[in-house]
Design an enzyme around this catalytic site. Structure first.
Site, short mmCIF file in Angstrom:
data_model
loop_
_atom_site.label_atom_id
_atom_site.label_comp_id
_atom_site.label_asym_id
_atom_site.label_seq_id
_atom_site.Cartn_x
_atom_site.Cartn_y
_atom_site.Cartn_z
N HIS A 177 39.81 35.17 42.12
CA HIS A 177 40.47 36.33 41.52
C HIS A 177 41.63 35.85 40.65
O HIS A 177 41.80 36.33 39.53
CB HIS A 177 40.96 37.25 42.62
N PHE A 231 44.52 46.50 44.35
CA PHE A 231 45.54 47.32 44.99
C PHE A 231 44.86 48.33 45.92
O PHE A 231 43.79 48.85 45.60
CB PHE A 231 46.37 48.06 43.95
N HIS A 245 44.13 39.78 32.38
CA HIS A 245 43.60 40.55 33.51
C HIS A 245 42.98 41.84 32.99
O HIS A 245 43.70 42.75 32.55
CB HIS A 245 44.70 40.84 34.51
N LYS A 258 41.22 34.34 34.26
CA LYS A 258 42.32 35.17 33.77
C LYS A 258 43.32 34.39 32.93
O LYS A 258 44.09 34.99 32.18
CB LYS A 258 42.99 35.88 34.94
#
Length: 410
Positions: free
Chosen positions: A305, A398, A339, A334
Site C-alpha cells: 500500500h 480509512f 495516491h 505511489k
C-alpha cells in the site's frame, strides 16, 4: 478457515494514470522511477499546491469518449476509458456479448468532490438557477460503475464499493464473489477517482496526511523513506476484466494472471489510524493465502500500500517483515503515481499482474535507501529482474478497511 477456492482469470487490463494514458504507458512510467507531480493551478495559494494529475487534455478525453462525455463526471470518464481498454485487451466485444451476464464493480472513495465545490460556488455566487441539472449525476460515486455499465451495455449487477483507499481492491474481491456465485460470466472491475480539489486537498493536509515538500514536488512522495512526510494527491483509474478460468479458456482467451485469493477484514479500531501490530491487515493477508491455498513462504513479491505517510509505512513494513520473514521483493507505486485514493488498489493489482508478466519489479520512486528500522527487501533506484509466480497486493483504507489480493502467474 475454509478450503482454497478456484482461481479467477484476469483476461484484460486498462489504466489511465498520471504516468500514462493506458496500461503500457503507465507501466513504463512506474518502471522509470520518476514522479509526474507538478504545481497545480487549482490548488494555488494552499499550503500544499501540487498534485499528480492525468496528463491527457480535456479535449482529447472528450473526443475519445464521444458525444455523451458532457454529462460525465471526471472519475466516470477515467473509468470508461480504462474499461474500454480492458475489454478490448480481453478480446471481448460488447456488441456481441450477452450484457445480462456482464457485471460492473468499480470502487470509488470520494466521488465528484471537485464538482461539489464548483456547484456550491455557483449556488452561493449566482443563485439556484445556475446550478447544473447534471450536478448530482456528476457527483455521486456510483456513476463510475453506472457510466461503464451504460457505455459497455453491461446489464448485470452494477456496484460501487466505497472502502476509502481500499475501494478498488474491494471491487476486485466482490467481482470474484459474483463470478463464484454464478450470477455473471464476466466482471469489469476496478477503481476510479478524481478527488483533487481545494477542499479535499486541504482536508487531507489538515489531518497531516500530505507531503509538504512544495520545493521538491517530484520527490515529495517517497514511500518507506526515513524522511517521508505524507502522500501526494493523484487521480486515475484501473480496470480488470475477470472471468471464471474454465470460461476464459473455453473461448480461447489467455489469462494475464490468476486472482487466487482475497482477504478482507476490518480493524474496528480507529477512523484513520491502523492499530499497533496491524492485526486486521495480517488477518486479511492470512485469509488471502488460505483462499489461494499457498503458504507465506510461497509469496515472492508484495505490491505494498506504501502511502509515504510515517505511520502507515512503519506499520506495513513491520507487518511484511513479521508475516513474510523470507524477505520477498517489495515495491510501492505511489512514489511514481501519487495516491489515487479509491483507484489505488485496482491500479496496483494491475501493476502486480504486469510485474508477473514482464518478470520485472518496478522500483519505489524516490526511495534511495529505506528507513533503517525496516527489515524489508524494497526494490530501489531501478527495476529488478525477477520471475514472480506468486504475489500479494495490499490495500488499506480509512475506517479500518483491509484488503489483500493473492495473484498467481498463468
Amino acid at each position: 478457515m475454509g478450503p482454497a477456492k478456484p482461481p479467477v482469470a484476469i483476461t484484460g487490463l486498462g489504466m489511465i494514470t498520471p504516468a500514462g494514458e493506458n496500461a503500457d504507458t503507465t507501466w513504463d512510467g512506474v518502471c522509470s522511477g520518476h514522479s509526474p507531480a507538478t504545481k497545480d493551478p487549482l490548488l494555488s495559494g494552499l499550503p500544499v499546491d501540487f498534485s499528480c494529475r492525468i496528463q491527457m487534455s480535456d479535449e482529447t478525453m472528450d473526443s475519445r469518449l464521444g458525444r455523451k462525455s458532457w454529462r460525465m463526471g471526471r472519475a466516470e470518464k477515467f473509468a470508461v476509458l480504462a474499461a474500454r481498454e480492458a475489454v478490448t485487451d480481453a478480446g471481448l466485444d460488447p456488441k456481441s456479448w450477452d450484457g445480462t451476464r456482464v457485471a460492473t464493480v468499480i470502487g470509488c472513495g470520494m466521488g465528484g468532490v471537485q464538482k461539489w465545490e464548483e456547484q456550491h460556488a455557483r449556488l452561493h455566487e449566482r443563485g439556484p438557477d445556475m446550478v447544473s441539472p447534471l450536478a448530482i449525476p456528476m457527483i455521486i460515486p456510483n456513476q463510475v460503475a453506472g457510466g461503464v455499465s451504460i457505455d459497455l451495455d453491461a446489464r448485470g449487477a452494477s456496484l460501487t464499493p466505497t472502502t476509502a483507499c481500499a475501494s478498488g481492491a474491494t471491487a476486485i474481491a466482490v467481482a470474484r464473489d459474483l463470478l463464484a456465485s454464478g450470477l455473471c460470466d464476466v466482471v469489469v472491475a476496478g477503481g476510479a477517482e478524481a478527488a483533487i480539489g481545494r477542499l479535499c486537498t486541504t482536508g487531507f493536509w489538515r489531518m497531516g496526511a500530505l507531503s509538504e515538500r512544495t520545493d521538491d514536488v517530484t520527490g515529495a512522495s517517497r514511500p518507506f523513506a526515513a524522511d517521508r512526510d505524507g502522500f501526494v494527491m493523484a487521480e486515475g483509474a484501473g480496470i480488470l476484466v475477470m472471468e471464471r478460468l474454465d470460461d476464459a479458456l473455453a473461448r480461447g482467451a489467455r489469462p494475464r494472471a490468476l486472482l487466487a485469493g482475497c482477504g478482507s477484514t476490518s480493524d474496528a479500531y480507529h477512523p484513520t489510524s491502523p492499530p499497533e501490530g496491524a492485526w486486521g491487515a495480517e488477518a486479511a493477508l492470512t485469509l488471502a493465502l488460505t483462499e489461494a491455498g499457498i503458504s507465506p513462504h510461497d509469496v515472492e513479491h508484495v505490491n505494498a500500500h506504501g502511502t509515504s505517510t510515517p505511520l502507515n509505512d512503519a506499520t506495513e513494513a513491520a507487518l511484511i517483515a513479521r508475516a513474510l520473514p523470507h524477505r520477498p521483493s517489495v515495491t510501492s507505486a505511489k512514489g511514481a503515481l501519487g495516491h489515487t485514493l479509491g483507484a489505488a488498489g485496482a491500479i496496483e493489482a494491475a501493476l502486480t499482474v504486469l510485474t508477473m508478466q514482464h518478470h520485472v519489479v518496478p522500483p519505489v520512486a524516490n526511495l534511495q535507501a529505506p528507513a533503517p528500522e525496516f527489515d524489508v527487501d524494497f526494490v530501489v533506484k531501478e527495476p529488478r529482474r525477477q520471475h514472480v509466480r506468486t504475489a500479494l497486493s495490499h490495500s488499506f483504507g480509512f475506517g479500518g478497511h483491509n484488503v489483500v489480493l493473492a495473484l498467481r502467474a498463468w
